[in-house]
Motif scaffolding. Structure first.
Motif, mmCIF file in Angstrom:
data_model
loop_
_atom_site.group_PDB
_atom_site.id
_atom_site.type_symbol
_atom_site.label_atom_id
_atom_site.label_comp_id
_atom_site.label_asym_id
_atom_site.label_seq_id
_atom_site.Cartn_x
_atom_site.Cartn_y
_atom_site.Cartn_z
ATOM 1 N N SER A 1 0.803 -1.226 0.000
ATOM 2 C CA SER A 1 0.000 0.000 0.000
ATOM 3 C C SER A 1 0.833 1.273 0.000
ATOM 4 C CB SER A 1 -0.941 0.022 1.212
ATOM 5 O OG SER A 1 -0.209 -0.007 2.424
ATOM 6 N N ALA A 2 2.110 1.204 0.317
ATOM 7 C CA ALA A 2 2.978 2.389 0.338
ATOM 8 C C ALA A 2 3.964 2.292 -0.812
ATOM 9 C CB ALA A 2 3.714 2.497 1.671
ATOM 10 N N ALA A 3 3.826 3.152 -1.811
ATOM 11 C CA ALA A 3 4.663 3.082 -3.001
ATOM 12 C C ALA A 3 6.093 3.510 -2.704
ATOM 13 C CB ALA A 3 4.073 3.949 -4.109
ATOM 14 N N SER A 4 7.035 2.948 -3.439
ATOM 15 C CA SER A 4 8.449 3.259 -3.274
ATOM 16 C C SER A 4 9.018 3.793 -4.581
ATOM 17 C CB SER A 4 9.223 2.013 -2.843
ATOM 18 O OG SER A 4 8.999 0.953 -3.767
ATOM 19 N N THR A 5 10.103 4.572 -4.464
ATOM 20 C CA THR A 5 10.829 5.067 -5.633
ATOM 21 C C THR A 5 12.280 4.635 -5.503
ATOM 22 O OG1 THR A 5 9.377 6.991 -5.827
ATOM 23 C CG2 THR A 5 11.499 7.098 -6.958
ATOM 24 N N ILE A 6 12.736 3.857 -6.473
ATOM 25 C CA ILE A 6 14.082 3.287 -6.435
ATOM 26 C C ILE A 6 14.855 3.817 -7.638
ATOM 27 C CG2 ILE A 6 15.444 1.176 -6.324
ATOM 28 C CD1 ILE A 6 13.308 1.582 -4.057
ATOM 29 N N THR A 7 15.976 4.466 -7.381
ATOM 30 C CA THR A 7 16.853 4.943 -8.451
ATOM 31 C C THR A 7 18.219 4.301 -8.286
ATOM 32 O OG1 THR A 7 15.686 7.069 -8.531
ATOM 33 C CG2 THR A 7 17.849 6.956 -9.577
ATOM 34 N N ASN A 8 18.606 3.499 -9.254
ATOM 35 C CA ASN A 8 19.925 2.858 -9.255
ATOM 36 C C ASN A 8 20.755 3.529 -10.336
ATOM 37 O OD1 ASN A 8 21.819 0.831 -8.422
ATOM 38 N ND2 ASN A 8 21.347 -0.322 -10.286
ATOM 39 N N ASN A 9 21.690 4.347 -9.918
ATOM 40 C CA ASN A 9 22.417 5.197 -10.858
ATOM 41 C C ASN A 9 23.546 4.466 -11.564
ATOM 42 O OD1 ASN A 9 20.977 7.663 -10.673
ATOM 43 N ND2 ASN A 9 21.915 8.099 -8.689
ATOM 44 N N VAL A 10 24.140 5.121 -12.548
ATOM 45 C CA VAL A 10 25.277 4.554 -13.281
ATOM 46 C C VAL A 10 26.365 4.157 -12.292
ATOM 47 C CG1 VAL A 10 27.095 5.050 -14.953
ATOM 48 C CG2 VAL A 10 24.774 5.916 -15.346
ATOM 49 N N GLY A 11 26.841 2.933 -12.406
ATOM 50 C CA GLY A 11 27.844 2.421 -11.484
ATOM 51 C C GLY A 11 27.253 1.740 -10.267
ATOM 52 N N GLY A 12 25.963 1.947 -10.025
ATOM 53 C CA GLY A 12 25.299 1.310 -8.901
ATOM 54 C C GLY A 12 24.950 -0.131 -9.220
ATOM 55 N N ILE A 13 25.006 -0.995 -8.203
ATOM 56 C CA ILE A 13 24.665 -2.399 -8.392
ATOM 57 C C ILE A 13 23.778 -2.857 -7.248
ATOM 58 C CG2 ILE A 13 26.832 -3.130 -7.309
ATOM 59 C CD1 ILE A 13 26.698 -5.626 -9.131
ATOM 60 N N ILE A 14 22.676 -3.522 -7.612
ATOM 61 C CA ILE A 14 21.789 -4.173 -6.653
ATOM 62 C C ILE A 14 21.758 -5.637 -7.069
ATOM 63 C CG2 ILE A 14 19.475 -4.283 -5.655
ATOM 64 C CD1 ILE A 14 19.093 -1.348 -6.484
ATOM 65 N N GLN A 15 22.321 -6.510 -6.229
ATOM 66 C CA GLN A 15 22.576 -7.878 -6.665
ATOM 67 C C GLN A 15 22.347 -8.865 -5.530
ATOM 68 O OE1 GLN A 15 26.068 -8.864 -9.269
ATOM 69 N NE2 GLN A 15 26.791 -9.934 -7.435
ATOM 70 N N ALA A 16 21.793 -10.029 -5.901
ATOM 71 C CA ALA A 16 21.612 -11.111 -4.937
ATOM 72 C C ALA A 16 22.084 -12.412 -5.552
ATOM 73 C CB ALA A 16 20.148 -11.224 -4.531
ATOM 74 N N THR A 17 22.744 -13.219 -4.756
ATOM 75 C CA THR A 17 23.156 -14.555 -5.170
ATOM 76 C C THR A 17 22.217 -15.568 -4.527
ATOM 77 O OG1 THR A 17 25.474 -13.874 -5.337
ATOM 78 C CG2 THR A 17 25.037 -16.238 -5.183
ATOM 79 N N GLY A 18 21.507 -16.328 -5.364
ATOM 80 C CA GLY A 18 20.550 -17.294 -4.849
ATOM 81 C C GLY A 18 19.202 -16.690 -4.521
ATOM 82 N N ALA A 19 18.926 -15.481 -5.015
ATOM 83 C CA ALA A 19 17.640 -14.810 -4.783
ATOM 84 C C ALA A 19 17.485 -13.703 -5.818
ATOM 85 C CB ALA A 19 17.552 -14.252 -3.366
ATOM 86 N N ASP A 20 16.346 -13.001 -5.754
ATOM 87 C CA ASP A 20 16.070 -11.924 -6.712
ATOM 88 C C ASP A 20 16.890 -10.680 -6.392
ATOM 89 O OD1 ASP A 20 13.950 -13.603 -7.695
ATOM 90 O OD2 ASP A 20 12.706 -12.876 -6.034
ATOM 91 N N GLY A 21 17.273 -9.960 -7.442
ATOM 92 C CA GLY A 21 17.953 -8.682 -7.216
ATOM 93 C C GLY A 21 17.049 -7.723 -6.468
ATOM 94 N N ILE A 22 15.820 -7.539 -6.971
ATOM 95 C CA ILE A 22 14.815 -6.692 -6.317
ATOM 96 C C ILE A 22 13.492 -7.442 -6.274
ATOM 97 C CG2 ILE A 22 13.419 -4.586 -6.485
ATOM 98 C CD1 ILE A 22 15.747 -3.154 -7.731
ATOM 99 N N GLY A 23 12.840 -7.441 -5.128
ATOM 100 C CA GLY A 23 11.451 -7.818 -4.992
ATOM 101 C C GLY A 23 10.661 -6.531 -4.878
#
Length: 285
Positions: A177-199
């Motif tokens: 119910s609460a919206a989010s704003t995600i900005t992953n800029n150039v050079g930024g990394i969001i990573q998971a091993t054995g799971a999703d990068g982002i849920g």
């Protein structure tokens, strides 16, 4: 009797007010700023808590204490050092955001991590308000999500690394119910091993100029972005999104619950599947 002029009275008030600020702008029990190694759990409910580049806060003992518990209105943490929770932490966090939090900001230029079985940053309260995270350093977790939120209004700007093993890099799936704003800029990394990068939570807006990746291991889904049944998500990409599926989600029976997702893949953007579909919107997990 000598009276202060109006101007002198105002100046006296300002000086007094300024003098009071340091008394409330601190970690408890402190010190504040933290500029040397500390091993005592901290709480901050107002003002600004600072950890300098020479400072660290490390908890390794078994038990339920978070390294930092953060609440209040307008509270800030500026970390240029290390915040670490490890050992038999029983699910405890590096930073735990409490139900009183609203309008708070975490700025990380150092390391926030969990080497035990908890999250680096977590909000598990459905009543917390606006939270802003600016990551210029590293946020990482060894056995769970690096960052997990339940239902706060999150604004995240990532210029550094958000890394997880056996948990999502960024887990917002419970945000319905609460919206989010995600900005992953150039050079930024969001990573998971054995799971999703982002849920992704319902109504999330994701702007990716860097890398969002889920690295599959045996028996894991590990998608780039997983939306599950959360609807109204909008993704704009001119970076790299990669995983088992690049982007996946949906609802099996949309006649019961409607589902929408919008993906803008701009020039230079890549959505790559390692062993699935670039876009997999079929209602399957």
């Amino acid at each position: 009797m000598k009276h202060l002029s109006p101007l002198r009275f105002v100046l006296a008030t300002v000086v007094l007010g300024s003098g009071l600020v340091p008394l409330r702008a601190q970690f408890s029990p402190g010190p504040n700023p933290i500029n040397s190694p500390q091993t005592t759990a901290q709480t901050i409910n107002s003002g600004t808590g600072t950890i300098t580049s020479t400072g660290s806060l490390t908890l390794t003992a078994t038990g339920g204490s978070d390294a930092v518990t953060m609440g209040g209105i307008g509270t800030q943490i500026n970390n240029a050092g290390t915040i670490s929770r490890g050992g038999g932490s029983g699910g405890s966090s590096g930073i735990e955001i409490s139900s009183t939090a609203n309008g708070i900001t975490i700025t990380n230029d150092g390391i926030i991590r969990n080497t035990g079985d908890g999250r680096a940053i977590r909000n598990s309260s459905v009543t917390a308000g606006l939270v802003t995270i600016v990551n210029n350093g590293t946020v990482e977790s060894a056995n769970e999500a690096a960052i997990e939120f339940v239902n706060s209004q999150l604004t995240l700007t990532n210029n550094g690394s958000i890394l997880a093993v056996n948990g999502r890099g960024l887990d917002l799936l419970d945000m319905t119910s609460a919206a989010s704003t995600i900005t992953n800029n150039v050079g930024g990394i969001i990573q998971a091993t054995g799971a999703d990068g982002i849920g992704a939570g319902a109504g999330a807006m994701i702007f990716n100029h860097g890398t969002i990746r889920g690295i599959p291991v045996s028996g894991s889904g590990s998608d780039g972005i997983q939306t599950d049944e959360n609807s109204g998500i909008e993704i704009t990409n001119d970076g790299l999104i990669q995983g088992r599926h690049g982007i996946t989600g949906g609802i099996a029976d949309t006649s019961v619950i409607p589902y929408t997702i919008t993906v803008h893949n701009l020039t230079g953007g890549q959505i790559i599947a390692d062993n699935g579909s670039g876009l997999n919107i079929d209602g399957s997990p």
